[in-house]
Design a protein around this motif. Structure first.
Motif, mmCIF file in Angstrom:
data_model
loop_
_atom_site.group_PDB
_atom_site.id
_atom_site.type_symbol
_atom_site.label_atom_id
_atom_site.label_comp_id
_atom_site.label_asym_id
_atom_site.label_seq_id
_atom_site.Cartn_x
_atom_site.Cartn_y
_atom_site.Cartn_z
ATOM 1 N N ASP A 1 5.306 2.194 5.493
ATOM 2 C CA ASP A 1 4.741 1.335 4.446
ATOM 3 C C ASP A 1 4.120 0.081 5.046
ATOM 4 O O ASP A 1 3.039 -0.344 4.642
ATOM 5 C CB ASP A 1 5.808 0.939 3.419
ATOM 6 C CG ASP A 1 6.216 2.092 2.516
ATOM 7 O OD1 ASP A 1 5.445 3.065 2.397
ATOM 8 O OD2 ASP A 1 7.311 2.009 1.928
ATOM 9 N N ASP B 1 0.194 -0.867 4.921
ATOM 10 C CA ASP B 1 -0.141 -2.168 4.349
ATOM 11 C C ASP B 1 -1.012 -2.967 5.316
ATOM 12 O O ASP B 1 -2.003 -3.582 4.911
ATOM 13 C CB ASP B 1 1.142 -2.931 4.013
ATOM 14 C CG ASP B 1 0.874 -4.272 3.373
ATOM 15 O OD1 ASP B 1 0.163 -4.317 2.340
ATOM 16 O OD2 ASP B 1 1.373 -5.290 3.911
ATOM 17 N N SER C 1 8.199 0.232 9.343
ATOM 18 C CA SER C 1 8.157 1.372 8.432
ATOM 19 C C SER C 1 6.714 1.844 8.296
ATOM 20 O O SER C 1 5.776 1.114 8.629
ATOM 21 C CB SER C 1 8.700 0.992 7.042
ATOM 22 O OG SER C 1 7.806 0.088 6.408
#
Length: 171
Positions: free
Chosen positions: A141, A145, A139
């Protein structure tokens, strides 16, 4: 020329004969041996992209030297978080160095290269207009991260400078 250029772009700082492998950080001779010990890793797998061996497929920002055993283990698995999410296997280099973790769904590199991988994926996405980012990473995200958890280090900055001197562009 990438077989030779990788010896410069990925050289161990202070060494003229050794280079660092993506994922494992093993240090191997920078001489091409026809893929016996190391080969070129397309961080964005060719099978998941719209490119061949030209342009993106031969961009030194995108290709990294990699232990052949680890590269074969990873294959074209997308990147993602697998540790702590059930059963997973350990990816080992030919020198038996832990080089990541994988399942039949994702490959997770070690923490010290996650940002390098994520920034390479972003580079390919932007520079080469690849549209299927979530085909190569779990993803956005996870990608962001990884960028935050593994900031640019001295090796990555030096690599970027060397590749810029060769290709004329930066990641």
């Amino acid at each position: 020329d990438l077989r030779t250029l990788s010896g410069n772009s990925d050289s161990v700082l202070g060494s003229e004969t050794k280079m660092s492998m993506l994922y494992s950080s093993d240090r191997l001779r920078n001489k091409w041996d026809s893929g016996k010990t190391w080969n070129r890793e397309h961080v964005w797998p060719q099978s998941l992209g719209t490119f061949t061996t030209s342009k993106c497929g031969s961009d030194l920002h995108h290709l990294h030297p990699c232990d052949s055993k680890v590269n074969n283990t990873r294959g074209n698995l997308p990147y993602g978080n697998v540790v702590g999410n059930g059963s997973y296997r350990v990816a080992l280099s030919a020198a038996e160095t832990i080089s990541g973790f994988y399942t039949n769904k994702y490959f997770e590199p070690l923490d010290n290269v996650k940002g390098d991988v994520a920034r390479t994926l972003l580079y390919v996405y932007v520079r080469w207009d690849e549209k299927n980012l979530t085909d190569v990473i779990q993803s956005t995200d996870v990608l962001l991260d990884w960028c935050a958890k593994d900031p640019v280090d001295k090796f990555e900055m030096c690599r970027n400078d060397i590749v810029q001197s060769i290709e004329g562009n930066r990641n």
